[in-house]
Design a protein around this motif. Structure first.
Motif, PDB file in Angstrom:
ATOM      1  N   SER A 101      41.365  27.332  45.003  1.00  0.00           N
ATOM      2  CA  SER A 101      41.266  26.948  46.354  1.00  0.00           C
ATOM      3  C   SER A 101      41.616  25.347  46.541  1.00  0.00           C
ATOM      4  N   SER A 102      41.012  24.545  45.440  1.00  0.00           N
ATOM      5  CA  SER A 102      41.320  23.221  45.614  1.00  0.00           C
ATOM      6  C   SER A 102      42.652  22.726  45.106  1.00  0.00           C
ATOM      7  N   LEU A 103      43.266  23.416  43.978  1.00  0.00           N
ATOM      8  CA  LEU A 103      44.549  22.815  43.471  1.00  0.00           C
ATOM      9  C   LEU A 103      45.623  23.696  43.711  1.00  0.00           C
ATOM     10  N   ALA A 104      45.518  25.037  44.094  1.00  0.00           N
ATOM     11  CA  ALA A 104      46.749  25.799  44.430  1.00  0.00           C
ATOM     12  C   ALA A 104      46.164  26.967  45.444  1.00  0.00           C
ATOM     13  N   PRO A 105      45.782  26.603  46.742  1.00  0.00           N
ATOM     14  CA  PRO A 105      45.519  27.426  47.719  1.00  0.00           C
ATOM     15  C   PRO A 105      46.721  28.333  47.998  1.00  0.00           C
ATOM     16  N   TRP A 106      47.917  27.888  47.881  1.00  0.00           N
ATOM     17  CA  TRP A 106      49.166  28.881  48.177  1.00  0.00           C
ATOM     18  C   TRP A 106      49.368  30.042  47.139  1.00  0.00           C
ATOM     19  N   ALA A 107      48.388  29.886  46.257  1.00  0.00           N
ATOM     20  CA  ALA A 107      48.425  31.115  45.105  1.00  0.00           C
ATOM     21  C   ALA A 107      47.566  32.126  45.422  1.00  0.00           C
ATOM     22  N   ILE A 108      46.601  32.000  46.434  1.00  0.00           N
ATOM     23  CA  ILE A 108      45.595  33.023  46.875  1.00  0.00           C
ATOM     24  C   ILE A 108      46.247  34.083  47.525  1.00  0.00           C
ATOM     25  N   ALA A 109      47.016  34.205  48.467  1.00  0.00           N
ATOM     26  CA  ALA A 109      47.813  35.114  49.007  1.00  0.00           C
ATOM     27  C   ALA A 109      48.511  36.135  48.102  1.00  0.00           C
ATOM     28  N   PRO A 110      49.524  35.305  47.302  1.00  0.00           N
ATOM     29  CA  PRO A 110      50.208  36.420  46.265  1.00  0.00           C
ATOM     30  C   PRO A 110      49.234  36.789  45.060  1.00  0.00           C
ATOM     31  N   LEU A 111      48.111  36.255  44.772  1.00  0.00           N
ATOM     32  CA  LEU A 111      47.095  37.279  43.864  1.00  0.00           C
ATOM     33  C   LEU A 111      46.286  38.257  44.644  1.00  0.00           C
ATOM     34  N   LEU A 112      46.007  37.830  45.836  1.00  0.00           N
ATOM     35  CA  LEU A 112      45.466  38.887  46.475  1.00  0.00           C
ATOM     36  C   LEU A 112      46.460  40.078  46.896  1.00  0.00           C
ATOM     37  N   ALA A 113      47.611  39.997  46.948  1.00  0.00           N
ATOM     38  CA  ALA A 113      48.474  40.936  47.130  1.00  0.00           C
ATOM     39  C   ALA A 113      48.927  41.860  45.707  1.00  0.00           C
ATOM     40  N   LEU A 114      48.697  41.141  44.657  1.00  0.00           N
ATOM     41  CA  LEU A 114      48.828  41.595  43.100  1.00  0.00           C
ATOM     42  C   LEU A 114      47.524  42.493  43.263  1.00  0.00           C
ATOM     43  N   GLY A 115      46.413  42.004  43.430  1.00  0.00           N
ATOM     44  CA  GLY A 115      45.225  42.502  43.149  1.00  0.00           C
ATOM     45  C   GLY A 115      45.281  43.864  44.134  1.00  0.00           C
ATOM     46  N   GLY A 116      45.557  43.913  45.119  1.00  0.00           N
ATOM     47  CA  GLY A 116      45.701  45.004  46.238  1.00  0.00           C
ATOM     48  C   GLY A 116      46.812  45.937  45.629  1.00  0.00           C
ATOM     49  N   ALA A 117      47.761  45.485  44.907  1.00  0.00           N
ATOM     50  CA  ALA A 117      48.662  46.637  44.426  1.00  0.00           C
ATOM     51  C   ALA A 117      48.053  47.332  43.211  1.00  0.00           C
ATOM     52  N   TYR A 118      47.311  46.690  42.436  1.00  0.00           N
ATOM     53  CA  TYR A 118      46.378  47.273  41.517  1.00  0.00           C
ATOM     54  C   TYR A 118      45.548  48.388  42.097  1.00  0.00           C
ATOM     55  N   LEU A 119      44.866  47.673  43.254  1.00  0.00           N
ATOM     56  CA  LEU A 119      43.995  48.791  43.863  1.00  0.00           C
ATOM     57  C   LEU A 119      44.835  50.029  44.166  1.00  0.00           C
ATOM     58  N   CYS A 120      46.131  50.005  44.753  1.00  0.00           N
ATOM     59  CA  CYS A 120      46.821  50.879  45.178  1.00  0.00           C
ATOM     60  C   CYS A 120      47.185  51.633  43.903  1.00  0.00           C
ATOM     61  N   PHE A 121      47.335  50.997  42.724  1.00  0.00           N
ATOM     62  CA  PHE A 121      47.914  51.968  41.340  1.00  0.00           C
ATOM     63  C   PHE A 121      46.726  52.597  41.026  1.00  0.00           C
ATOM     64  N   GLU A 122      45.425  52.165  41.154  1.00  0.00           N
ATOM     65  CA  GLU A 122      44.460  53.012  40.435  1.00  0.00           C
ATOM     66  C   GLU A 122      44.136  54.107  41.546  1.00  0.00           C
ATOM     67  N   GLY A 123      44.179  53.910  42.996  1.00  0.00           N
ATOM     68  CA  GLY A 123      43.920  54.931  43.948  1.00  0.00           C
ATOM     69  C   GLY A 123      44.911  56.051  43.555  1.00  0.00           C
ATOM     70  N   ALA A 124      46.194  55.578  43.493  1.00  0.00           N
ATOM     71  CA  ALA A 124      47.389  56.618  43.508  1.00  0.00           C
ATOM     72  C   ALA A 124      46.999  57.640  41.940  1.00  0.00           C
ATOM     73  N   GLU A 125      46.769  56.716  41.130  1.00  0.00           N
ATOM     74  CA  GLU A 125      46.665  57.416  39.827  1.00  0.00           C
ATOM     75  C   GLU A 125      45.525  58.517  39.770  1.00  0.00           C
ATOM     76  N   LYS A 126      44.659  58.097  40.519  1.00  0.00           N
ATOM     77  CA  LYS A 126      43.450  59.149  40.788  1.00  0.00           C
ATOM     78  C   LYS A 126      43.893  60.345  41.541  1.00  0.00           C
ATOM     79  N   VAL A 127      44.440  60.169  42.649  1.00  0.00           N
ATOM     80  CA  VAL A 127      45.228  61.022  43.537  1.00  0.00           C
ATOM     81  C   VAL A 127      46.123  62.379  42.724  1.00  0.00           C
ATOM     82  N   LEU A 128      46.999  61.348  41.961  1.00  0.00           N
ATOM     83  CA  LEU A 128      47.966  62.342  41.005  1.00  0.00           C
ATOM     84  C   LEU A 128      47.182  63.066  39.818  1.00  0.00           C
ATOM     85  N   HIS A 129      46.157  62.576  39.608  1.00  0.00           N
ATOM     86  CA  HIS A 129      45.337  63.301  38.459  1.00  0.00           C
ATOM     87  C   HIS A 129      44.635  64.486  39.084  1.00  0.00           C
TER      88      HIS A 129
END
Length: 331
Positions: A101-129
């Protein structure tokens, strides 16, 4: 003598003024503190609500780590995982989030997107199973309460919690209005502690629900009490199935919406705008009283479908590229 009395009178007057000033300062400080505390708590509640998808999934995933153990070990295992979760949030993720938040606020949106992609991966994996379950499910060892098995389970749960907690804290950070360093720190700490208490308090109730139901069914003095106990015992398997389904749906919905919002922040706003237009078009087709609900529902469904598609695309990437790459560092 009269001069001394006059001096004492002046000192008394000054003391009264000072006391009044101190009282005003204390009152103002109390008002400011109360206002700040209310603002911090309000921000913490809003930030925690934004992280609801990851929270629900955390509560849905954790009970499986107690399966196969004796009843007296269930709550100690939940408590150990909860302590690990608090350490993850307060000692590691909180400082990292504040530094971002103090040093690299620009990195928050990409990290959020990365975390969101991980949630999608976990959810899709459960659906595929559900459609292609793994045939080689690991059976519990005969000595299910061996110390080494408990240690392995707890360590695995804390690792999973770390990933979900990172997503929760990042979402929370993005939801907090711009404020001072200490306000953000206290707000994030409240979010971390409050969510941990909520999740693991719920998990403790879930894993002991069978025992509570059995006790009510066998020891209840009244017929209705025993009937409720039997209903709890019979209903818990179905409840766990529903909870797991809700957790998966929440992961896909929240993950998809986070990725879409992240793309919008990075300049790719077309998908989010298209979903917005579809949701409002659907809302206009119904009476005004339902418009808000329909807008939310259509947006959530499309976000969830996007999450399924993105997660399904990430499953082979994770299995064939990411996993082998990570194994290189474990050797």
């Amino acid at each position: 003598m009269s001069g001394l009395l006059a001096l004492l009178d002046d000192v008394a007057a000054i003391a009264k003024v000072a006391a009044a000033s101190v009282d005003d300062i204390a009152g103002q400080a109390a008002k400011t503190t109360t206002k700040l505390a209310g603002s911090v708590i309000d921000d913490a509640v809003k930030a925690g609500a934004k992280a609801a998808g990851a929270v629900i999934d955390d509560a849905a995933v954790t009970p499986k780590y107690t399966m196969g153990f004796a009843a007296e070990r269930e709550l100690p295992i939940v408590w150990r995982i909860a302590r690990g979760s608090i350490r993850n949030k307060l000692l590691i993720l909180l400082p990292v989030a504040l530094a971002l938040s103090s040093l690299a606020p620009w990195a928050i949106a990409p990290l959020l997107a990365l975390g969101g992609a991980y949630l999608c991966f976990e959810g899709a994996e459960k659906v595929l199973h559900l459609f292609a379950p793994h045939g080689a499910q690991a059976h519990e060892p005969e000595d299910a309460h061996a110390a080494h098995l408990e240690e392995a389970r707890v360590a695995g749960a804390i690792k999973t919690d770390f990933i979900l907690s990172a997503e929760i804290m990042t979402i929370a950070l993005s939801a907090i209005p711009e404020s001072g360093f200490w306000t953000e720190a206290v707000t994030l700490a409240l979010v971390g502690i409050g969510i941990t208490v909520l999740v693991y308090g719920s998990v403790a109730l879930i894993v002991k629900a069978d025992d509570i139901g059995l006790a009510m069914a066998s020891r209840g003095r009244l017929g209705p009490t025993r009937a409720v106990g039997r209903a709890i015992v019979r209903g818990m398997p179905g409840f766990m199935t529903v909870l797991s389904a809700i957790g998966t749906a929440a992961m896909l919905w929240v993950g998809g919406s986070i990725v879409l919002h992240g793309l919008e922040e990075l300049g790719l706003a077309a998908p989010a705008h298209a979903i917005h237009d579809l949701a409002h078009a659907a809302a206009h087709a119904l009476p005004g009283a339902w418009a808000g609900f329909v807008t939310w529902l259509v947006t959530a469904v499309i976000d969830g479908l996007f999450g399924v598609l993105l997660g399904a695309a990430l499953v082979p990437v994770a299995g064939r590229i990411v996993a082998p790459f990570l194994r290189l560092f474990r050797r």
